[in-house]
Scaffold this active site. Structure first.
Site, mmCIF file in Angstrom:
data_model
loop_
_atom_site.group_PDB
_atom_site.id
_atom_site.type_symbol
_atom_site.label_atom_id
_atom_site.label_comp_id
_atom_site.label_asym_id
_atom_site.label_seq_id
_atom_site.Cartn_x
_atom_site.Cartn_y
_atom_site.Cartn_z
ATOM 1 N N ASP A 214 10.860 8.812 -8.623
ATOM 2 C CA ASP A 214 10.106 8.209 -7.614
ATOM 3 C C ASP A 214 8.410 8.456 -8.023
ATOM 4 O OD1 ASP A 214 9.514 7.355 -4.792
ATOM 5 O OD2 ASP A 214 8.624 9.274 -4.833
ATOM 6 N N LYS B 224 5.638 5.169 -8.992
ATOM 7 C CA LYS B 224 4.237 5.266 -8.532
ATOM 8 C C LYS B 224 3.337 5.264 -9.631
ATOM 9 C CE LYS B 224 5.607 7.615 -4.352
ATOM 10 N NZ LYS B 224 5.880 8.909 -3.643
ATOM 11 N N LEU C 170 -1.656 6.566 2.979
ATOM 12 C CA LEU C 170 -2.929 6.870 2.030
ATOM 13 C C LEU C 170 -3.608 5.746 1.343
ATOM 14 C CD1 LEU C 170 -2.638 10.524 0.495
ATOM 15 C CD2 LEU C 170 -3.545 9.985 2.750
ATOM 16 N N GLU D 24 0.905 -1.101 0.164
ATOM 17 C CA GLU D 24 0.000 -0.035 -0.139
ATOM 18 C C GLU D 24 0.957 1.323 0.039
ATOM 19 O OE1 GLU D 24 -2.201 2.340 -0.592
ATOM 20 O OE2 GLU D 24 -3.679 0.853 0.005
#
Ligand SMILES: NC(=O)C1=CN([C@@H]2O[C@H](COP(=O)(O)OP(=O)(O)OC[C@H]3O[C@@H](n4cnc5c(N)ncnc54)[C@H](O)[C@@H]3O)[C@@H](O)[C@H]2O)C=CC1
Ligand SMILES: N[C@@H](CC=O)C(=O)O
Ligand code: NA
Length: 820
Positions: free
Chosen positions: A681, A685, A616, A609
Site C-alpha cells: 500500500d 502511494k 489530507l 486525492e
C-alpha cells in the site's frame, strides 16, 4: 368582438375533453364576453378520412369500417351529452353529413382516383362534424350558438391542400356575417374555406389556428385563445427535458424561431394575420384550465432568463460543399441554393466560413441522397476541375436552437453554450447564428441530443443549481460512509455550492442498480439489495455509456484490481472518475499516462486525492506546487495509517495481531490487511507521488524493506495471516525493544530522492520530525526548490472511513465546481 377561442383535435377528441370544452365556453358566456369559437376535427379524424380516401381509390370495393367507426364516435358523444328525447334530431343531422361523406367516398371508389380537390372536400367533413356536434350540444343547453361553415366566408384561391386566403373578400364577408348575427356565438369550422367556384379548400398545416387568426384579425379581437393539451409553450420539449417549464410570455419572433426548430405547440406562420394586427395569442390547456399558459405577443414581457427557449430537430443531415475553387468566386452559393429551391428542398440552417472555402447546410435526412445526386450533377464541372473537392454528407445529426430576444442584450451567451457542451464532451459539428441574434443553432451528433438539451437547459434556466449524476461502485466501508455524508450535506451543497448530487447508479460485487431518475441516497443500500440485479461491472459501465447523462461521475470505492480497466472507456464517454482506489495510478506507467492524457483531452476530471494520506490535501498540494513551477527534491513520509497506528500502539507485552485487528476495526487497513503489512500500500502511494512530480517510475524501481516474517507473508488467507502474526509476536517485540533501548521509536518511512524510491522501517529519535505521531497519523514532507531549508509538512489522520470518504466527497464537489 372580444376574443376568438380555438380548440384543437385533442380538446375535441373524447367525451371527457369535450366536457372541458363545454365548460370553458359556458364560463365565457356567463361573463358575457363576446366571442366566437373555432374547432378542429376530433383527434385522429382527419387521418382516418385520408386513409378512407386512399383505400377507396385503391380497392375495388368500398370498405365501410373506417366511416362506421367515425360515425359511431360522433354518435357516442351525442348519446352522452344530449337527453334521449332530443337525440334523434341531432343523430339525423350527423347522419346526413356522414351519408354525404359516404357519397364522396363512393365517387372516389368509382373513378379509382382522389384528386387534391376531392381530398380537400373529404377532409372537410372532420371539422364540419365536430363543429356541428358541439353546436347541437350547446344549443340544447340553451346557449345562443350558431353553426358557421367557414366555407361561406373564408375565400381562397384554387390551391387545394394549402390554399391562399383572399383577405379583402374574406374580411368583408366575415364582418358582414357577424354584423348580421351580433347576439349569437358563432361556432366555426377550422381549417377549411372555399374558392370562387364554391369548391372546398383547406388551409394547410396549422389550418385551424389559421382560421382563428383570420377571424380574429377580421373582427379586431383583443385576444385569441388557442386551447390545446399542454401547458402552453415550454422552455424545452418536456419529453426530452424533464425540468422544462412553461414560458409565460414570448414574442412572435421567438415563437417563430422555436417552432422552426421543432416546438410544435403552435404553428406561428398560421397566426400571421393576428401578428400583423398585434393581437396577442394565449396558448392554454383544456385539461388544466386554471393554468395561465403562454402569451405570444409582439413584445414579450421581461424575463429573468437570458434565453427564452430551446428546441431541436432530432433527425438531420449536414451537407458540406468544400473546395479552394470556391474562394472569391461569386455565385457558388447562389447556384447552390437556387437549385435546392427549384427542387423544393428545404434548408434548415446554413453556415459559411468566412474563408469562403466551404459552405455547409442542414437538410432533412430523407432527402439527403436526392440532394447528393442533384449537387453532383449541378456541380459536375467544378468537381471535375477540382474547384470543388466534393460533396460530403454527414448523417445521424440533430440541431438545437437556443432562442431568445434577451441574447441581443447579453454578451457571452454562445460562450456559455459552447463551454457547457465542451465540458460534457459534446462535439459541435456546425453552428450558425442569425444576425438577428435571436437564435444560435448548433448541430451535434444525435446520440448526444438528450444530454445536450438537458445541460443547456440547466445552464440557462437553472444556472444556480447544477446536477451531478453519480454512479457509485463499491458500497463497503468508504462507499457507505460517503453516502451518509452526502445525505447530511444536501442542503448546504444546493445553497452554497449550487450543486445537487443525484445518485443514479450503485453497485457492489453482488448487485447493481441504475435509475437515471435518481436513487434515494439514504435508502440506496436497501434499494440495491431489494431492487438491484446481479452485478456485472461490464454491463454497469455499458449502461452508463448508453445513458450518456450530463455531468456524470463514476466513483470507484472498491479495492478491486480490475475496475480501472474501465476508466479509459469512461473518460472517452465523457464520464469523470473519482477514486480512493490506488490500483489505476500505480499500475504500469504507460497505463497511468494514458489515463491522465485521455481525461485531459476529453475535458473530464480524474480525481484521486485519497490515494495518498486519505483526506489530507497531499495530491492537491503537490499539484499546486508543480503547476506554479516549483521543483521537487525530496518526498519523505509515513504514508500508511495502519502501520503508523501499529507502531504507535504496539508495545512489548501486547499482541501485535490484536493491534492490527483494532486497526482493521477502526477502518484503517485495506480490505485485505496483508496489503498494508507487506508494504504494498505504501509502495503504491509513493509511486503515485513520484509520477505526480513527473517521474516515469515503475513498481520494479521501488526498494521495499520487508517488516513481517516470511511465514506471515506467505499466509494464503487473511485468517491464516492473523494466525501467523500471533506466532510472530516475539519477533515484533524484539524489533521494538531494540529501538527503545536507543530511546527511539519505529517508523515505516517512504522516501523519494534522486529519482529513487526506498521504503523501510527506521528507528527515529526525538529529534526526528517523524518522532511525534499519534493514532493513524500520516506525515509527508516535501522538500522543494522553494521549500528548501524547511520542508512543507502535511500531517494528520491518514486513514479511516470518515476522513477518506470526505476526501472523495471533496473531489466530487470540485468536479461540480469545474462543470459549473
Ligand atoms: N480505509 C481507508 O482509510 C482508505 C481506503 N482507501 C481505499 O478505499 C477503497 C475502498 O475501501 P473499503 O471501503 O475499505 O473496502 P470494502 O471492502 O469495505 O468495500 C469495497 C466495496 O467494493 C465492492 N467491490 C469490490 N470489488 C468490486 C467489483 N469488482 N465490482 C463492484 N463492486 C466491487 C465490494 O462489494 C464492497 O462493497 C480501497 O481501494 C482502499 O484502498 C483509500 C484511502 C483510505
Ligand atoms: N490502508 C491504508 C488506508 C489509506 O490509504 C492505510 O492504512 O493507510
Ligand atoms: Na490525500
Amino acid at each position: 368582438m372580444e376574443k376568438i377561442l380555438k380548440f384543437g383535435g385533442t380538446s375535441c377528441g373524447s367525451i371527457a375533453s369535450i366536457e372541458s370544452v363545454l365548460a370553458i365556453i359556458e364560463a365565457n358566456h356567463q361573463v358575457k364576453s363576446s366571442f366566437a369559437v373555432v374547432f378542429s376535427a376530433m383527434s385522429g379524424v382527419t387521418n382516418a378520412l385520408l386513409e378512407a380516401g386512399a383505400t377507396a381509390a385503391s380497392k375495388k370495393t368500398l370498405e365501410p369500417t373506417i366511416i362506421e367507426a367515425l360515425e359511431a364516435r360522433h354518435f357516442e358523444v351525442i348519446r352522452h351529452f344530449i337527453p334521449v328525447t332530443a337525440q334523434s334530431q341531432v343523430i339525423a343531422q350527423i347522419r346526413t353529413l356522414v351519408n354525404e361523406l359516404r357519397d364522396v367516398l363512393k365517387g372516389i371508389n368509382l373513378i379509382q382516383e382522389i384528386s387534391p380537390k376531392t381530398s380537400d372536400l373529404l377532409v372537410s367533413f372532420g371539422e364540419r362534424l365536430s363543429t356541428a356536434l358541439i353546436t347541437a350540444i350547446l344549443k340544447q343547453r340553451g346557449l345562443p350558438v350558431r353553426f358557421l361553415d367557414a366555407r361561406d366566408v373564408v375565400k381562397t384561391n384554387q390551391q387545394f391542400g394549402k390554399a391562399e386566403v383572399r383577405f379583402a373578400e374574406s374580411n368583408a364577408l366575415i364582418q358582414a356575417d357577424f354584423n348580421a348575427h351580433a347576439n349569437e356565438i358563432a361556432l366555426i369550422t377550422g381549417f377549411i374555406g372555399s374558392n370562387d367556384a364554391g369548391d372546398t379548400t383547406t388551409l394547410g398545416r396549422g389550418g385551424s389556428d389559421y382560421t382563428a387568426s383570420i377571424f380574429g384579425a377580421a373582427l379586431d379581437v383583443n385576444e385569441i385563445e388557442i386551447w390545446t393539451d399542454v401547458d402552453g409553450m415550454m422552455t424545452a420539449d418536456p419529453r426530452k427535458v424533464a425540468a422544462a417549464f412553461t414560458i409565460p410570455s414570448i414574442s412572435y419572433a421567438e415563437a417563430m424561431e422555436l417552432t422552426h426548430f421543432g416546438a410544435k405547440v403552435i404553428y406561428p406562420p398560421s397566426l400571421q394575420p393576428a401578428f400583423a394586427k398585434n393581437i396577442p395569442i394565449r396558448v392554454l390547456n383544456t385539461f388544466n384550465q386554471t393554468f395561465e399558459g403562454t402569451v405570444v405577443s409582439k413584445v414579450s414581457s421581461p424575463s429573468p432568463y437570458i434565453i427564452t427557449g430551446i428546441s431541436s430537430i432530432d433527425e438531420l443531415a449536414l451537407v458540406n460543399v468544400q473546395g479552394s475553387g470556391m474562394i472569391g468566386v461569386a455565385g457558388v452559393s447562389a447556384k447552390l441554393f437556387t437549385v435546392l429551391a427549384k427542387e423544393k428542398i428545404s434548408v434548415v440552417l446554413i453556415s459559411q466560413a468566412s474563408s469562403e472555402h466551404s459552405i455547409c447546410f442542414a437538410i432533412d435526412p430523407q432527402v439527403a441522397s436526392k440532394v447528393d445526386k442533384i449537387l453532383a450533377k449541378e456541380f459536375a464541372q467544378e468537381i471535375a476541375s477540382g474547384d470543388i473537392e466534393g460533396i460530403d454528407i454527414q448523417r445521424d445529426l440533430s440541431v438545437i436552437a437556443v432562442v431568445g430576444e434577451g441574447m441581443r442584450k447579453h454578451t457571452g451567451v454562445s460562450g456559455r453554450l459552447f463551454s457547457v457542451l465542451g465540458k460534457n464532451g459534446i462535439n459541435i459539428v456546425a453552428t450558425a447564428q442569425g444576425s438577428s441574434e435571436l437564435n444560435i443553432s448548433v448541430v451535434i451528433e444525435k446520440k448526444d441530443l438528450s444530454k445536450a438539451l438537458n445541460v443547456i437547459h440547466e445552464t440557462f434556466f437553472f444556472s444556480q443549481i447544477k446536477t451531478l449524476n453519480l454512479y457509485l461502485v463499491g458500497a463497503g466501508l468508504i462507499g457507505k460512509t460517503l453516502l451518509n455524508q452526502l445525505v447530511g450535506q444536501e442542503r448546504y451543497l444546493e445553497k452554497y455550492k449550487g450543486l445537487r448530487i443525484q445518485l443514479v447508479g450503485i453497485a457492489n460485487s453482488r448487485k447493481q442498480l441504475i435509475n437515471p431518475a435518481g436513487i434515494s441516497i439514504d435508502q440506496a443500500i436497501e434499494l440495491l439489495d431489494s431492487d438491484g440485479e446481479s452485478a456485472s461491472l461490464a454491463d454497469f459501465v455499458e449502461q452508463i455509456k448508453r445513458l450518456n447523462l450530463p455531468n456524470s461521475i463514476f466513483a470507484d470505492c472498491t479495492a478491486s484490481k480490475e475496475i480501472h480497466q474501465h476508466y479509459l472507456g469512461l473518460f472517452e464517454a465523457n464520464v469523470s472518475v473519482v477514486t480512493p482506489n490506488k490500483v489505476a495510478n500505480s499500475g504500469p506507467y504507460a497505463q497511468y499516462a494514458a489515463l491522465h492524457q485521455t481525461a485531459l483531452s476529453k475535458g473530464v476530471k480524474f480525481m484521486y486525492e485519497t490515494n495518498v494520506g486519505a483526506g489530507l490535501p497531499v495530491i492537491n498540494t503537490l499539484q499546486g506546487l508543480i503547476a506554479s513551477g516549483d521543483r521537487f527534491e525530496k518526498i519523505e513520509g509515513i504514508l500508511s495509517g495502519t502501520l503508523s497506528f501499529l507502531f504507535n500502539q504496539f508495545v512489548p507485552g501486547k499482541s501485535f495481531a490484536a493491534v492490527l485487528r483494532e486497526a482493521k476495526a477502526k477502518g484503517y487497513t485495506e480490505p485485505d490487511p496483508r496489503e498494508d503489512l507487506s508494504g504494498m500500500d505504501v509502495a503504491r502511494k509513493i509511486l503515485i507521488l513520484s509520477r505526480e512530480i513527473g517521474l516515469k517510475l515503475e513498481f520494479a524501481d521501488i526498494t521495499i524493506e520487508k517488516i513481517i516474517p516470511s511465514a506471515c507473508e506467505a499466509a494464503p488467507t487473511v485468517d491464516a495471516f492473523f494466525e501467523e502474526l500471533d506466532k510472530a509476536n516475539s519477533y515484533f517485540e524484539a524489533m521494538v525493544n531494540e529501538a527503545y533501548a536507543e530511546k527511539k521509536v519505529l517508523r515505516y518511512i517512504a522516501k523519494l530522492e534522486n529519482q529513487k524510491i526506498s521504503i523501510g522501517l527506521r528507528a527515529v529519535g526525538a529529534d526526528h520530525p517523524f518522532y511525534q505521531m499519534d493514532g493513524a497519523d500520516n506525515v509527508i514532507a516535501f522538500t522543494t526548490k522553494r521549500y528548501h531549508d524547511r520542508p512543507l509538512v502535511i500531517k494528520g489522520p491518514g486513514a479511516g472511513a470518515e476522513v477518506t470518504a470526505s476526501g472523495v466527497f471533496a473531489d466530487i464537489v470540485s468536479i461540480g465546481s469545474y462543470l459549473s
